[in-house]
Design a protein around this motif. Structure first.
Motif, PDB file in Angstrom:
ATOM      1  N   PHE A  80     -14.189   7.431 -47.105  1.00 58.03           N
ATOM      2  CA  PHE A  80     -14.212   8.847 -47.462  1.00 58.03           C
ATOM      3  C   PHE A  80     -12.864   9.522 -47.169  1.00 58.03           C
ATOM      4  CE2 PHE A  80     -18.727   7.851 -46.825  1.00 58.03           C
ATOM      5  CZ  PHE A  80     -19.221   8.267 -48.051  1.00 58.03           C
ATOM      6  N   SER A  81     -12.197   9.109 -46.108  1.00 58.72           N
ATOM      7  CA  SER A  81     -10.861   9.652 -45.833  1.00 58.72           C
ATOM      8  C   SER A  81      -9.889   9.255 -46.932  1.00 58.72           C
ATOM      9  CB  SER A  81     -10.352   9.139 -44.478  1.00 58.72           C
ATOM     10  OG  SER A  81     -11.132   9.650 -43.422  1.00 58.72           O
ATOM     11  N   THR A  82      -9.993   8.013 -47.401  1.00 56.48           N
ATOM     12  CA  THR A  82      -9.115   7.538 -48.478  1.00 56.48           C
ATOM     13  C   THR A  82      -9.373   8.302 -49.768  1.00 56.48           C
ATOM     14  OG1 THR A  82      -9.233   5.340 -47.459  1.00 56.48           O
ATOM     15  CG2 THR A  82      -8.286   5.476 -49.662  1.00 56.48           C
ATOM     16  N   VAL A  83     -10.636   8.534 -50.074  1.00 61.16           N
ATOM     17  CA  VAL A  83     -10.986   9.261 -51.298  1.00 61.16           C
ATOM     18  C   VAL A  83     -10.485  10.706 -51.227  1.00 61.16           C
ATOM     19  CG1 VAL A  83     -12.911  10.182 -52.648  1.00 61.16           C
ATOM     20  CG2 VAL A  83     -12.979   7.823 -51.839  1.00 61.16           C
ATOM     21  N   MET A  84     -10.694  11.367 -50.087  1.00 54.68           N
ATOM     22  CA  MET A  84     -10.233  12.749 -49.942  1.00 54.68           C
ATOM     23  C   MET A  84      -8.714  12.839 -50.023  1.00 54.68           C
ATOM     24  SD  MET A  84     -12.779  14.515 -47.124  1.00 54.68           S
ATOM     25  CE  MET A  84     -12.520  13.284 -45.860  1.00 54.68           C
ATOM     26  N   ALA A  85      -8.020  11.870 -49.428  1.00 52.85           N
ATOM     27  CA  ALA A  85      -6.558  11.859 -49.493  1.00 52.85           C
ATOM     28  C   ALA A  85      -6.081  11.659 -50.927  1.00 52.85           C
ATOM     29  CB  ALA A  85      -6.012  10.756 -48.590  1.00 52.85           C
TER      30      ALA A  85
ATOM     31  N   ARG B 202      -9.642  11.880 -61.772  1.00 48.99           N
ATOM     32  CA  ARG B 202     -10.466  10.675 -61.953  1.00 48.99           C
ATOM     33  C   ARG B 202      -9.708   9.422 -61.526  1.00 48.99           C
ATOM     34  NH1 ARG B 202     -12.275  13.301 -66.720  1.00 48.99           N
ATOM     35  NH2 ARG B 202     -10.726  12.159 -67.971  1.00 48.99           N
ATOM     36  N   LYS B 203      -8.420   9.374 -61.867  1.00 48.79           N
ATOM     37  CA  LYS B 203      -7.610   8.231 -61.452  1.00 48.79           C
ATOM     38  C   LYS B 203      -7.500   8.183 -59.931  1.00 48.79           C
ATOM     39  CE  LYS B 203      -4.735   7.916 -65.619  1.00 48.79           C
ATOM     40  NZ  LYS B 203      -3.356   8.034 -66.169  1.00 48.79           N
ATOM     41  N   GLY B 204      -7.294   9.351 -59.311  1.00 50.45           N
ATOM     42  CA  GLY B 204      -7.232   9.401 -57.857  1.00 50.45           C
ATOM     43  C   GLY B 204      -8.541   8.983 -57.209  1.00 50.45           C
ATOM     44  N   LEU B 205      -9.656   9.408 -57.809  1.00 53.57           N
ATOM     45  CA  LEU B 205     -10.960   9.036 -57.282  1.00 53.57           C
ATOM     46  C   LEU B 205     -11.188   7.529 -57.378  1.00 53.57           C
ATOM     47  CD1 LEU B 205     -13.761   9.828 -56.207  1.00 53.57           C
ATOM     48  CD2 LEU B 205     -14.476  10.210 -58.571  1.00 53.57           C
TER      49      LEU B 205
ATOM     50  N   VAL C 221      -3.904  14.470 -53.030  1.00 59.12           N
ATOM     51  CA  VAL C 221      -2.580  14.187 -53.592  1.00 59.12           C
ATOM     52  C   VAL C 221      -2.602  14.322 -55.109  1.00 59.12           C
ATOM     53  CG1 VAL C 221      -0.820  12.406 -53.879  1.00 59.12           C
ATOM     54  CG2 VAL C 221      -1.911  12.727 -51.666  1.00 59.12           C
ATOM     55  N   ALA C 222      -3.696  13.885 -55.744  1.00 60.99           N
ATOM     56  CA  ALA C 222      -3.815  14.030 -57.197  1.00 60.99           C
ATOM     57  C   ALA C 222      -3.806  15.509 -57.590  1.00 60.99           C
ATOM     58  CB  ALA C 222      -5.092  13.362 -57.691  1.00 60.99           C
TER      59      ALA C 222
ATOM     60  N   GLY D  57     -10.232   2.271 -50.643  1.00 69.01           N
ATOM     61  CA  GLY D  57     -11.037   2.536 -49.451  1.00 69.01           C
ATOM     62  C   GLY D  57     -12.082   1.463 -49.214  1.00 69.01           C
ATOM     63  N   ALA D  58     -12.726   1.003 -50.286  1.00 70.73           N
ATOM     64  CA  ALA D  58     -13.734  -0.048 -50.147  1.00 70.73           C
ATOM     65  C   ALA D  58     -13.105  -1.343 -49.643  1.00 70.73           C
ATOM     66  CB  ALA D  58     -14.432  -0.286 -51.486  1.00 70.73           C
TER      67      ALA D  58
END
Length: 202
Positions: A128-133, A157-160, A137-138, A167-168
């Motif tokens: 979740f930290s990776t996704v939020m980061a 969407r690309k950032g997500l 940034v996106a 993150g996974a």
């Protein structure tokens, strides 16, 4: 603060156990002060290689188009033509490589720094930290380039996707190394509470 109150060198220097624990608990088993610069250098190298290939190709096409109406007719003329073309290929590739490398390095550094900030703020390291980061940034990248709503959504969407995938991967590696993962620990606690309730009721 007096000289006596100041921390000594021994107080500032971590012990070998603390140093080893920092490496063990960090993402990818690499502390942030090493992981972030290494990611920036790696991103610059990748961007440089991609930019060199794309920039030299585009410079070659542009050179051919600009000189299509005045092709040389002698051996010496063709030699100078190819010599000048190779110079333009190298220069165009270098410019595009530096530009792409710098851009990718800055974005990677921003993502890794934001990821580390979210880790510290949340007190846990997980996807979740990776996704939020990645989303942060996106969004900043879209705002800086003044993208339209459609382009901003596409960038998000690309950032997500990047955040979820990267993150996974980190979470799987953390579980393999025996490091705690935030949402996995939460699920385990909930299952443990549910099991305890069932044992009490039976």
């Amino acid at each position: 603060m007096t000289r006596r109150d100041r921390p000594t060198r021994e107080e500032w220097t971590p012990t070998r156990e603390e140093y080893a624990q920092t490496w063990k608990e960090s993402r990818l088993s690499i502390p942030p002060f090493i992981r972030i610069p290494a990611a920036a250098v790696a991103a610059f190298g990748i961007g440089m290689c991609l930019g060199l290939a794309h920039g030299s190709k585009m410079a070659g096409l542009r050179y051919r188009a600009e000189h299509a109406h005045r092709l040389p007719t002698t051996t010496t003329g063709w030699y100078l033509y190819h010599k000048s073309k190779n110079y333009h290929l190298a220069l165009g590739g270098l410019k595009e490589g530096m530009k792409n490398g710098a851009r990718l390095s800055i974005l990677s550094t921003a993502i890794f720094c934001a990821e580390n900030l979210f880790d510290v703020y949340r007190g846990t390291r997980d996807m979740f930290s990776t996704v939020m980061a990645s989303l942060a940034v996106a969004g900043g990248f879209s705002f800086w380039n003044r993208f339209s709503a459609a382009e901003t959504a596409r960038t998000a969407r690309k950032g997500l996707k990047f955040g979820l995938a990267y993150g996974a991967i980190q979470d799987v590696m953390s579980l393999a190394k025996g490091r705690p993962v935030g949402y996995i620990e939460f699920i385990r606690r909930q299952i443990g509470k549910a099991t305890q309730l069932e044992e009490k009721t039976t």
